[in-house]
Design a protein around this motif. Structure first.
Motif, short mmCIF file in Angstrom:
data_model
loop_
_atom_site.label_atom_id
_atom_site.label_comp_id
_atom_site.label_asym_id
_atom_site.label_seq_id
_atom_site.Cartn_x
_atom_site.Cartn_y
_atom_site.Cartn_z
N MET A 59 0.85 -1.20 0.00
CA MET A 59 0.00 0.00 0.00
C MET A 59 0.88 1.25 0.00
O MET A 59 1.91 1.28 0.64
N ALA A 60 0.42 2.25 -0.72
CA ALA A 60 1.15 3.52 -0.71
C ALA A 60 0.32 4.50 0.14
O ALA A 60 -0.65 5.06 -0.34
N ARG A 61 0.70 4.65 1.42
CA ARG A 61 -0.16 5.33 2.40
C ARG A 61 -0.52 6.76 2.01
O ARG A 61 -1.69 7.14 2.00
N VAL A 62 0.51 7.53 1.65
CA VAL A 62 0.24 8.93 1.33
C VAL A 62 -0.56 9.04 0.02
O VAL A 62 -1.43 9.91 -0.12
N THR A 63 -0.28 8.12 -0.89
CA THR A 63 -1.04 8.08 -2.15
C THR A 63 -2.53 7.98 -1.86
O THR A 63 -3.34 8.74 -2.39
N ARG A 64 -2.90 7.03 -1.00
CA ARG A 64 -4.31 6.83 -0.67
C ARG A 64 -4.87 8.07 0.06
O ARG A 64 -5.96 8.53 -0.23
N GLU A 65 -4.05 8.60 0.96
CA GLU A 65 -4.47 9.78 1.72
C GLU A 65 -4.80 10.95 0.79
O GLU A 65 -5.80 11.63 0.96
N MET A 66 -3.94 11.15 -0.22
CA MET A 66 -4.15 12.25 -1.16
C MET A 66 -5.47 12.09 -1.91
O MET A 66 -6.20 13.05 -2.15
N VAL A 67 -5.77 10.85 -2.29
CA VAL A 67 -7.00 10.59 -3.04
C VAL A 67 -8.20 10.79 -2.12
O VAL A 67 -9.20 11.41 -2.50
N GLU A 68 -8.07 10.33 -0.87
CA GLU A 68 -9.16 10.55 0.11
C GLU A 68 -9.40 12.03 0.30
O GLU A 68 -10.54 12.50 0.30
N ASN A 69 -8.30 12.79 0.44
CA ASN A 69 -8.43 14.23 0.68
C ASN A 69 -9.06 14.97 -0.49
O ASN A 69 -9.58 16.07 -0.33
N SER A 70 -9.01 14.36 -1.67
CA SER A 70 -9.60 15.03 -2.84
C SER A 70 -11.12 14.90 -2.83
O SER A 70 -11.80 15.49 -3.66
N GLY A 71 -11.66 14.09 -1.90
CA GLY A 71 -13.11 13.95 -1.81
C GLY A 71 -13.65 12.68 -2.45
O GLY A 71 -14.85 12.42 -2.41
N ILE A 72 -12.77 11.89 -3.02
CA ILE A 72 -13.21 10.63 -3.64
C ILE A 72 -13.45 9.58 -2.55
O ILE A 72 -12.68 9.49 -1.59
N ASP A 73 -14.51 8.80 -2.71
CA ASP A 73 -14.75 7.65 -1.83
C ASP A 73 -13.81 6.53 -2.33
O ASP A 73 -14.10 5.86 -3.32
N VAL A 74 -12.66 6.37 -1.65
CA VAL A 74 -11.61 5.48 -2.16
C VAL A 74 -12.04 4.02 -2.16
O VAL A 74 -11.70 3.27 -3.07
N ASP A 75 -12.83 3.62 -1.16
CA ASP A 75 -13.28 2.22 -1.14
C ASP A 75 -14.16 1.93 -2.36
O ASP A 75 -14.06 0.87 -2.98
N GLN A 76 -15.01 2.89 -2.68
CA GLN A 76 -15.87 2.73 -3.86
C GLN A 76 -15.04 2.69 -5.15
O GLN A 76 -15.26 1.85 -6.02
N LEU A 77 -14.06 3.59 -5.22
CA LEU A 77 -13.17 3.61 -6.40
C LEU A 77 -12.42 2.28 -6.54
O LEU A 77 -12.35 1.71 -7.63
N VAL A 78 -11.89 1.79 -5.42
CA VAL A 78 -11.14 0.53 -5.47
C VAL A 78 -12.06 -0.60 -5.92
O VAL A 78 -11.68 -1.43 -6.75
N GLU A 79 -13.29 -0.63 -5.40
CA GLU A 79 -14.23 -1.69 -5.79
C GLU A 79 -14.50 -1.62 -7.30
O GLU A 79 -14.54 -2.65 -7.97
N LEU A 80 -14.63 -0.41 -7.81
CA LEU A 80 -14.84 -0.26 -9.26
C LEU A 80 -13.63 -0.74 -10.06
O LEU A 80 -13.77 -1.38 -11.09
N LEU A 81 -12.43 -0.43 -9.55
CA LEU A 81 -11.21 -0.87 -10.25
C LEU A 81 -11.12 -2.39 -10.24
O LEU A 81 -10.75 -3.01 -11.25
N VAL A 82 -11.49 -3.02 -9.10
CA VAL A 82 -11.44 -4.48 -9.02
C VAL A 82 -12.45 -5.08 -10.00
O VAL A 82 -12.16 -6.03 -10.73
#
Ligand code: HEM
Lengths: 183, 79
Positions: free
Chosen positions: A1-24
């Motif tokens: 996992m790239a911790r800060v990478t995920r943090e940056m995406v979270e901070n942008s307002g994206i629901d990261v769990d939803q995005l990851v589920e879509l990518l999967v």
């Protein structure tokens, strides 16, 4: 996992769990399409079938490349792939590109192929809209894949005689847009 | 056409039940879709609800829904 990478995406307002589920789900669509296209390509025989075999093969290989390119991004964002292939197959973002009842019906074969590409174009357009200006790396990846899916759609659509788009088959290497993610 | 209230709709959310979704007053049964398995769609939507307002955000039109059987008309009442 790239911790800060995920943090940056979270901070942008994206629901990261939803995005990851879509990518999967889209990674599943790519790998399952690679599988189904293998069967389609094998059955593309005869005067008409042989004419589209090469192009179906290129789309097949590029879909596998899309799977390969998506997986690292999923893990960078702290996602995982299901442990079992059955589960992975069943969560695909697209319906199975199953062999038509009559594989000698070339229009039915092309319809399966073009519909699979259209599903992919829809899925990546949605991911691009979701990540634009927010998650730059996922956007770049989804947009690169989208470029290839649009060309695939055009190839099959033109064989169906739906109208011109001016695309040629690949000359040389596959995945001209996605290859930068595969190095 | 059968009248389906919001309670019946919410009971058909795909969790051990058929998968219904409502759009502009019509209730569709999308149970046979692999893309609505377990009542979830594309990590974004849940079944058993009125999705009329969400169609504009989808990367497709109503034609996708129209491939599925209509099971009733949605009434606003809970009972
Ligand atoms: C906003 C997020 C949504 C996304 C990202 C999304 C994405 C997709 C995609 C990629 C497909 C496959 C299309 C194809 O095969 O070419 C699909 C199919 C479908 N979608 Fe959506 N959709 C969304 C919202 C909705 C909504 C709000 C509804 C209902 C009101 C809906 C109902 C359907 C149906 C019934 C299908 C056909 C399924 C099948 O053929 O098995 N979608 N969607």
């Amino acid at each position: 996992m790239a911790r800060v990478t995920r943090e940056m995406v979270e901070n942008s307002g994206i629901d990261v769990d939803q995005l990851v589920e879509l990518l999967v789900k889209n990674a599943s669509a790519e790998l399952t399409t690679f599988y189904y296209y293998t069967i389609l390509r094998l059955n593309l025989i005869g005067l008409e079938g042989e004419g589209i075999k090469e192009i179906a093969e290129t789309a097949r290989i590029e879909d596998r490349n899309h799977f390969e390119a998506l997986v690292p991004r999923i893990y960078e964002l702290n996602g995982t792939l299901p442990g079992h292939m059955n589960d992975f197959h069943d969560i695909s973002a697209c319906p199975p590109a199953a062999l038509p009842t009559d594989p000698t019906d070339i229009n039915a074969m092309l319809t399966v192929l073009v519909e699979a590409e259209r599903c992919a174009v829809r899925g990546y357009t949605y991911i691009c809209n979701m990540t634009a200006g927010k998650d730059h790396r996922t956007y770049d990846l989804a947009q690169s894949i989208l470029n290839e899916e649009i060309e695939h759609e055009s190839w099959f659509s033109e064989f169906l005689g739906e109208g011109p788009s001016g695309h040629f088959m690949r000359r040389g290497q596959t995945s001209p847009f996605v290859s930068k993610f595969l190095k | 056409m059968r009248i389906i209230n919001t309670l019946e709709l919410s009971g058909n959310n795909g969790r051990d039940s058929p998968v219904y979704v409502a759009h502009n007053g019509t209730v569709y049964d999308v149970s046979r879709s692999s893309l609505w398995k377990g009542g979830r769609h594309q990590a974004v939507h849940e079944a058993g609800v009125d999705l009329s307002e969400h169609m504009s955000g989808a990367p497709h039109g109503i034609d996708m829904l129209k491939r599925f059987p209509v099971v009733g008309i949605l009434s606003g009442d809970k009972e």
